[in-house]
Design a protein around this motif. Sequence first.
Motif, mmCIF file in Angstrom:
data_model
loop_
_atom_site.group_PDB
_atom_site.id
_atom_site.type_symbol
_atom_site.label_atom_id
_atom_site.label_comp_id
_atom_site.label_asym_id
_atom_site.label_seq_id
_atom_site.Cartn_x
_atom_site.Cartn_y
_atom_site.Cartn_z
ATOM 1 N N GLU A 120 -0.850 -0.385 -5.718
ATOM 2 C CA GLU A 120 -1.940 0.268 -6.444
ATOM 3 C C GLU A 120 -1.512 1.033 -7.691
ATOM 4 O O GLU A 120 -2.253 1.107 -8.650
ATOM 5 C CB GLU A 120 -2.746 1.189 -5.524
ATOM 6 N N ARG A 138 0.825 -1.208 0.000
ATOM 7 C CA ARG A 138 0.000 0.000 0.000
ATOM 8 C C ARG A 138 0.859 1.257 0.000
ATOM 9 O O ARG A 138 1.818 1.351 0.747
ATOM 10 C CB ARG A 138 -0.922 0.018 1.221
ATOM 11 N N GLN A 149 -6.304 1.696 -4.748
ATOM 12 C CA GLN A 149 -6.311 0.473 -3.932
ATOM 13 C C GLN A 149 -7.683 -0.190 -3.974
ATOM 14 O O GLN A 149 -7.795 -1.413 -4.103
ATOM 15 C CB GLN A 149 -5.935 0.789 -2.483
#
Lengths: 409, 480
Positions: free
Chosen positions: A313, A43, A121
Motif C-alpha cells: 500500500e 499488507r 490498501q
Amino acid sequence: MKRRQFIQSALSASLLAGLPVTLARSAPAPGQPPVRLIVLLLRGGIDGLNVVVPYTEADYHAGRPTIGLASPADRGVLDLDGRFGLHPALSGLMPLWQKKQLAFVHACGSPDPTRSHFDAQDYMESGAPGNKSVTDGWMNRLMGRLPEPDNPIKAVNVGVTLPRILQGARPVATVGLTPASAKPTTIDLPGVLESFAGLYAEDAALKKAYDEGVSSHRRIKADLDQEMLAADKDAVAPAGFAGQAHELGRLIDTDSQIRLAFLSVGGWDTHVSQGAGTGQLANKLTALGNGLVQLTEGLKASHAHTVILLLSEFGRTARENGNGGTDHGHGNVAWLLGGPVNGGRVWGQWPGLAPGQLHEGRDLAVTTDFRTVVSAVLQQHLGLPPATLKPIFPGFDPGSSLPRLIRPA
Amino acid sequence: MSIVLHTINRLTFGLTPGELKRVERIGARGFIAEQLQPAKLAEPTELQQLLRGYKALNWDPPALFLHFGKHKELPPGVTLDPGATEKPGEIRAQPAKAKLLRAILSPAQLQEVMVDFWYNHFNVSNAKGPTGFWVGCYERDAIRPHALGKFRNLLVATAHHPAMLHYLDNARNTAPESPAGRKSKQGLNENYARELLELHTLGVDGGYTQGDVRELARILTGWGVRPAGPGTGPSTFFFAPGRHDDREKILLGVKYPPGGESEVPRALTQLAEHPATAKHIGFKLAQRFVADQPPASLVDKLSQRYRETDGDIRQILTRLFESPEFLDEKYRGKKFKTPFHYLASYHRLLGQIPDNLAPALVTLQRWGMPLYGCATPNGYSYDEDDWLSPAALMQRIQFSVRVGQFQRAKPRSPVDSEATPEQQALDRIRRQAPPSGPPGEQVLADLRPLLSRRSLTALDAAPASFRLNLLLASPEFLRY
C-alpha cells in the motif's frame, strides 16, 4: 452507497445509455494456453528501499546508518544493474532475474498521500485512490472485461474472507489451500448441500454467496482430487505461505479456467528493529522469496503464461526512525515475475533520495502510478484494449506510452 | 420481526432457550434497562470459579512476563510461584477461552458486546511479543471497567497500559535531542500517535495532518514502560523525562508549552473532546447496533449526545436504543454476524458450551477471526462486506451440520475428580445446562416466530431430523 447498489446503478446506467460493453480483443484460440495474472498484496507497507536498494545513493546510506544494506562490493545487496541491488534474503529469486523473468518498478505507488494502512490498501484494491465511493475491487471489474464468460473459478482468492480487490458483482472462488481443503466432509454427502438452497432465495447477498460457494467448492474439490492423483507421492508440501503458494500454483496449472488469483501476505509494518541483511525484515523476505519460488514451481508449464504482480500500500520513510525501524512513507517498489515479464530490469523513473527530492521531505516520491503498472500488464499480458481500462480504473488515464513491462509475444 | 426479538438480537450474542419468553414478559425497554446495569447481572458461579483459575485474567503484566515470558535471569530476591505450571501457549489461550465462555454464558450480554466492541476499537494483538501474555489483563484493566462508562477513561486507561504501549511501539518513542535519544541514538516513532488520531479518536477523515501526527508523537515521547525489576521485561507504565521532547508543540492548533508528563493527559482530553471524535464514535456505535451504512440522522444524534454527556457511553447507548432509527423495521435482522458472534450464538441457541474449547478457538482461526489475534490496530470489523463470502457461508453450513443426526451421542459424564480444575469446572457448567430432549425439538418450536415464511417452508419440506441444521444456517440465524 452500498457496493451492490453501486454496481446495479452503474450497470443500469450503461444499459440505458446503450453503451456497448467492450470486451477484450479476442479469447485465446482453442488449444492456446490461457494467460493468467496473480496479484499478491504485501499488507502493512513493505520497506521497498530495503528490497530493491539504491546502493549507489549516498543519501540512502546516510539516512539508514543501522538498517542500510551495503553495496555488492561490501557483500551487502545482490547486484541487479549496477545501481540497484536486491536484498540478500531474496537470493532465491536471482535465477529468475538472470532469466529475465523478474522485473521491478521503483518509486511506484499511489498518488493519494494517505499514510493510513487501511485507506491506502482500500485505494489500491478499489483502484480509485482518494475516491471512497468506489467500493468494489478492480480485479472484480477486470473479470467482466476478460473474454471468457464468468465461471465459478475464473478468479480465485486464497483465504477465507473476500478482500476488497475481489469484491463486486462477479463470482469469486475462495479457497483455503490448507491440507484439509481436499478432504471430503459432511456437506459432500449426496443431497446435503442442496437442501440448504431453499433458504436463501429471498436474501440476495446470501443467495449469491451460496451459489458461488457451492460451484467453486465442488470445482476446487475436483481439481484438488485430480491434482493429488497426479502429484508425486514423495513430494511433501512445504508449510505456511510456501505451501499455500505451491498449492495455488498447482491449482492454476490444473484448471485452465482460472484466469486471476489473489493472495496477500501481512506483517511488513516494521516500525522497530527491522534489521539489515539479517533480522526481522530479512526473515520475512526469506519466507516470501521461498513462497514465490514455490509458486513458480507449482505453476510448472503455466509459468510461461503467468504474470505475478506484487504491490504494497505504501513504502516507508527514506530515513530510519529512532528505533531501527521505519515509519509509514509513500513511494515503494512493485515486483513482476513470470515467463512473459520483460525482466532483468528495474523500471521507473528514479526520483532520488536527496532531501529536496523526497516527498514531503521524508519519503520516496511516487513517479509511477501503480495503476500504470497494472494497466501495462492488463494491456500487454491479458490483451485488454485501452478503452476497457477506463471502467477498471475510473478517472485514471494511463496515457499512451505505457512501459513495456511484458515482452511482445 | 418483533421489537423484543430485534432488541435481544442486537444487544446480545444471540437468543438462548427461554429468553424470548422472559423478555416478552419484562418488555424490550425493561430488557434494555437491565442490560445497561451489568453490575446487577452476575456471571454464573461455576463460570466465575473457572475464570478465577485463569492466570492470564488475574495476574498483572510483570508477574505474567516473569513466569511465562522469555527472560535471561530473575531479579534478585524474586522467586517464582511454583503453582505457575501452565505452558506459555496455555496462558495465551486463556483470554480467548474466557471470552467465548462469557459470550455464551454471561447474563450481562450487552456488557460483553461492548467489551468486544471497545477491545476492537483499541485493538492490541496477542501475536506481538509480550502483548500475547497481556491481552487478558489489558481487557480487564483498560477496557472492561469502562465499557459503559466515559470514553475518555477508555482512552486514558489504554494509553497507560503496557500492552498498548508495547503493541504500537510508543515504549520506544524517544526525542532524538533528549539525553536518552542522544545517548542511544533513538528517535521518534509515530506509530501510536498516528493510530490514536486515525483509529482511537478523530477518525481518518477527522481533519488532522501529518504535522499533527508528528506533534502528537513528540508529545508522546518518553511515555512508555519500564522493567518492574531487572529481568522482568518492560511491564509497568512509566514516563521517562530523559526521553521526552521538552520543546513547545502545537497539536490541532493548540499550543503545548513544555509540560513533561502532563502533556499526554492534556492531549488525550483535547482529543476526547474533539467534535470529530464524537462523530467517529457515534458512527461506529450506529454501525454496530443499527446498520453497516448507518443513517446520518442517527450518527448526528449520537455525536450530539456524546458532546452533551462528555462521552458517556451508557447515555449514548440509551439514546441509540430509543431512537426511531434503531426501531426502524427496515434495519431489523439485516446485520451479518461475525464468525465469533455466529459461534457464540450457535452455542447459546443450543444451550451448550463447546465440547472442547481448544478446537472451538481453532474454528475461529479458520474462519479468519482468531480471538485477540487481529494483527492490525483497526481491530475486527462488524460489516457484512468484510465477513460474508462464499467460503464463509460454506463454512457455516458445514458447521451447522455438526448437530443432530450427524452428532455422535456423548453421555453426560459425572464430574471427574481426576481431571484438571479447568475440566472439572467445565463439566460443572455443562451439568447446569438444561437437559435437552431430542436435539433441538424445543429450540425449533421456540424459534418458529424468528423464521421468515420462506425459511419455514424450506424447514417444513426437510426431514424432521434435518430441520435444526437448516435453522442454524438460515438467513435469520446468520443475521441479527
